[in-house]
Motif scaffolding. Sequence first.
Motif, PDB file in Angstrom:
ATOM      1  N   GLN A  23      -1.698  -2.752  -4.099  1.00  0.00           N
ATOM      2  CA  GLN A  23      -1.492  -3.760  -5.128  1.00  0.00           C
ATOM      3  C   GLN A  23      -1.475  -5.132  -4.479  1.00  0.00           C
ATOM      4  N   GLU A  24      -2.331  -6.009  -4.966  1.00  0.00           N
ATOM      5  CA  GLU A  24      -2.438  -7.347  -4.391  1.00  0.00           C
ATOM      6  C   GLU A  24      -1.119  -8.107  -4.518  1.00  0.00           C
ATOM      7  N   VAL A  25      -0.767  -8.838  -3.478  1.00  0.00           N
ATOM      8  CA  VAL A  25       0.360  -9.758  -3.509  1.00  0.00           C
ATOM      9  C   VAL A  25      -0.220 -11.170  -3.512  1.00  0.00           C
ATOM     10  N   THR A  26      -0.061 -11.866  -4.619  1.00  0.00           N
ATOM     11  CA  THR A  26      -0.668 -13.195  -4.762  1.00  0.00           C
ATOM     12  C   THR A  26       0.245 -14.318  -4.291  1.00  0.00           C
ATOM     13  N   ALA A  27       1.563 -14.052  -4.241  1.00  0.00           N
ATOM     14  CA  ALA A  27       2.496 -15.082  -3.774  1.00  0.00           C
ATOM     15  C   ALA A  27       3.815 -14.429  -3.416  1.00  0.00           C
TER      16      ALA A  27
ATOM     17  N   ASP B 152       3.593   2.062   2.788  1.00  0.00           N
ATOM     18  CA  ASP B 152       3.407   1.372   4.062  1.00  0.00           C
ATOM     19  C   ASP B 152       4.549   0.387   4.201  1.00  0.00           C
ATOM     20  N   THR B 153       5.480   0.676   5.117  1.00  0.00           N
ATOM     21  CA  THR B 153       6.665  -0.172   5.273  1.00  0.00           C
ATOM     22  C   THR B 153       6.905  -0.506   6.740  1.00  0.00           C
ATOM     23  N   LYS B 154       7.632  -1.586   6.947  1.00  0.00           N
ATOM     24  CA  LYS B 154       8.158  -1.952   8.255  1.00  0.00           C
ATOM     25  C   LYS B 154       9.613  -2.336   8.066  1.00  0.00           C
ATOM     26  N   ILE B 155      10.487  -1.730   8.848  1.00  0.00           N
ATOM     27  CA  ILE B 155      11.947  -1.925   8.776  1.00  0.00           C
ATOM     28  C   ILE B 155      12.447  -1.930   7.330  1.00  0.00           C
ATOM     29  N   GLY B 156      11.911  -1.002   6.541  1.00  0.00           N
ATOM     30  CA  GLY B 156      12.373  -0.827   5.174  1.00  0.00           C
ATOM     31  C   GLY B 156      11.763  -1.764   4.152  1.00  0.00           C
ATOM     32  N   ILE B 157      10.842  -2.625   4.574  1.00  0.00           N
ATOM     33  CA  ILE B 157      10.197  -3.580   3.671  1.00  0.00           C
ATOM     34  C   ILE B 157       8.745  -3.183   3.496  1.00  0.00           C
ATOM     35  N   LYS B 158       8.280  -3.185   2.267  1.00  0.00           N
ATOM     36  CA  LYS B 158       6.873  -2.875   2.022  1.00  0.00           C
ATOM     37  C   LYS B 158       5.995  -3.912   2.728  1.00  0.00           C
ATOM     38  N   ASN B 159       5.052  -3.429   3.475  1.00  0.00           N
ATOM     39  CA  ASN B 159       4.202  -4.286   4.290  1.00  0.00           C
ATOM     40  C   ASN B 159       3.166  -4.987   3.420  1.00  0.00           C
ATOM     41  N   THR B 160       3.121  -6.318   3.477  1.00  0.00           N
ATOM     42  CA  THR B 160       2.074  -7.088   2.805  1.00  0.00           C
ATOM     43  C   THR B 160       1.006  -7.411   3.831  1.00  0.00           C
ATOM     44  N   SER B 161      -0.139  -6.783   3.677  1.00  0.00           N
ATOM     45  CA  SER B 161      -1.189  -6.895   4.689  1.00  0.00           C
ATOM     46  C   SER B 161      -2.507  -6.454   4.090  1.00  0.00           C
TER      47      SER B 161
ATOM     48  N   GLY C 196       0.808  -1.207   0.000  1.00  0.00           N
ATOM     49  CA  GLY C 196       0.000   0.000   0.000  1.00  0.00           C
ATOM     50  C   GLY C 196       0.837   1.252   0.000  1.00  0.00           C
ATOM     51  N   TRP C 197       0.283   2.318  -0.554  1.00  0.00           N
ATOM     52  CA  TRP C 197       0.977   3.605  -0.530  1.00  0.00           C
ATOM     53  C   TRP C 197      -0.049   4.733  -0.623  1.00  0.00           C
TER      54      TRP C 197
ATOM     55  N   VAL D 271      -4.387  -4.575   6.226  1.00  0.00           N
ATOM     56  CA  VAL D 271      -4.521  -3.332   6.982  1.00  0.00           C
ATOM     57  C   VAL D 271      -3.300  -2.466   6.710  1.00  0.00           C
ATOM     58  N   HIS D 272      -3.534  -1.278   6.196  1.00  0.00           N
ATOM     59  CA  HIS D 272      -2.438  -0.381   5.825  1.00  0.00           C
ATOM     60  C   HIS D 272      -2.504   0.910   6.624  1.00  0.00           C
ATOM     61  N   ALA D 273      -1.358   1.353   7.093  1.00  0.00           N
ATOM     62  CA  ALA D 273      -1.224   2.619   7.803  1.00  0.00           C
ATOM     63  C   ALA D 273       0.034   3.308   7.300  1.00  0.00           C
ATOM     64  N   VAL D 274      -0.128   4.501   6.794  1.00  0.00           N
ATOM     65  CA  VAL D 274       0.995   5.267   6.243  1.00  0.00           C
ATOM     66  C   VAL D 274       1.095   6.589   6.987  1.00  0.00           C
TER      67      VAL D 274
END
Length: 387
Positions: free
Chosen positions: A105-109, A73-82, A51-52, A84-87
């Motif tokens: 953007q959906e993450v399918t795998a 939406d990142t955690k420790i420099g990694i884009k968060n796959t979730s 998310g962004w 629930v998004h908080a920016v």
Amino acid sequence: MNKKITLLAAITMAGTLQLMAGIKIQHGPYLQNLDEHEATIVWVTDKPSTGWVETAPDDGTHFYAEERPKTFDTKIGIKNTSRVHAVKLTGLQPGTRYRYRVCSQEVTAHEGAKVTYGDITSSDVFYKAPPTFTTNDHGKPDVKFAMVNDIHGRNDVLEDLISQCDFDKTDLILFNGDMASVLDNEEHMFGGFMDKAVDMFAKEVPVYYCRGNHETRGAMAPYMKDYFNPLIDEMYFMFRQGPVCFVVLDCGEDKPDSDVEYYGITDYDGYRTRQAAWLKAALQSKMYTEAPFKVVVCHMPPFGGWHGEREIAAKFMPLLNEAKPDVYLSAHLHKNIRHDAGEDGASFPLIVNSDKTLLKAEADAHKMTITIHDTSGKEIDRLAIEK
């Protein structure tokens, strides 16, 4: 004619893409924890995604006039796959209006270093004007705010109360706890009150959430902070808008931690002790001491005789009496009570707002006026505090 056909085709294509999208925004976006230089935006999708947020100045240009900066939406420099998004947007200017769009953007795998992406969805800035927010400004000469509490999932009551606000002239809304009766699933949050708040105002007017004792219950209770106050340290915090400093306290539960209702999973006595240490420092900060008016927000009042209320009286009230806030706004008891300064061992007024009334307030550097209104809009109490 060709221009009209081209425009019609573009509109049709945009609508088709929305319908075909394999991911959608289920809830939000909504604003959290605005301050002078930052704002947090939260939304929930129906599938795991990145998310962004894209932001644009409120300068009259079309949102599509140029590529807008993205904050992920990142955690420790990694884009968060979730879902629930908080920016958190940072580096903003005080008292400044911004436009925004949320995207996922959906993450399918995700296997090893390989990530497979699906469709993108976003809030609509094609058919609708982008939502906006205005950052806080400590130098703003006045402030208007409102408070509701103990809604317990009654959307009709929430709508009757909140609809009394002029959102164009309301700086912020306080949710002072027990907006739901229990948090077992997202429906208790969103179906119970937050979807209604988003529809009415929360995309553009910030909600500052003061947790009540009922939000500590249920399987989703440990994850409430993913949705409310998500990018600050705790569920207690302080902020300023205009001449008012708000100190938002987290009451915890009303019964002893050993009570059978909590199944041995709570430690609110320890939590309130740690919170008192934070409160002592907060009340000595410049944000608090330099504000013309100080407002304490806490779901439970420091009276009533239950364990949680006695903890608040013992751990918070000595600090507050020394720091002399102008008013303490509470809830919890489902009735309207006002104790003037000097009662119940408090050097300041104590207000309990009921589960069927709206508290409205406005203040400048010299006067704060607080009024209480029933669901019909009738004023049933008024308190004026002058400097």
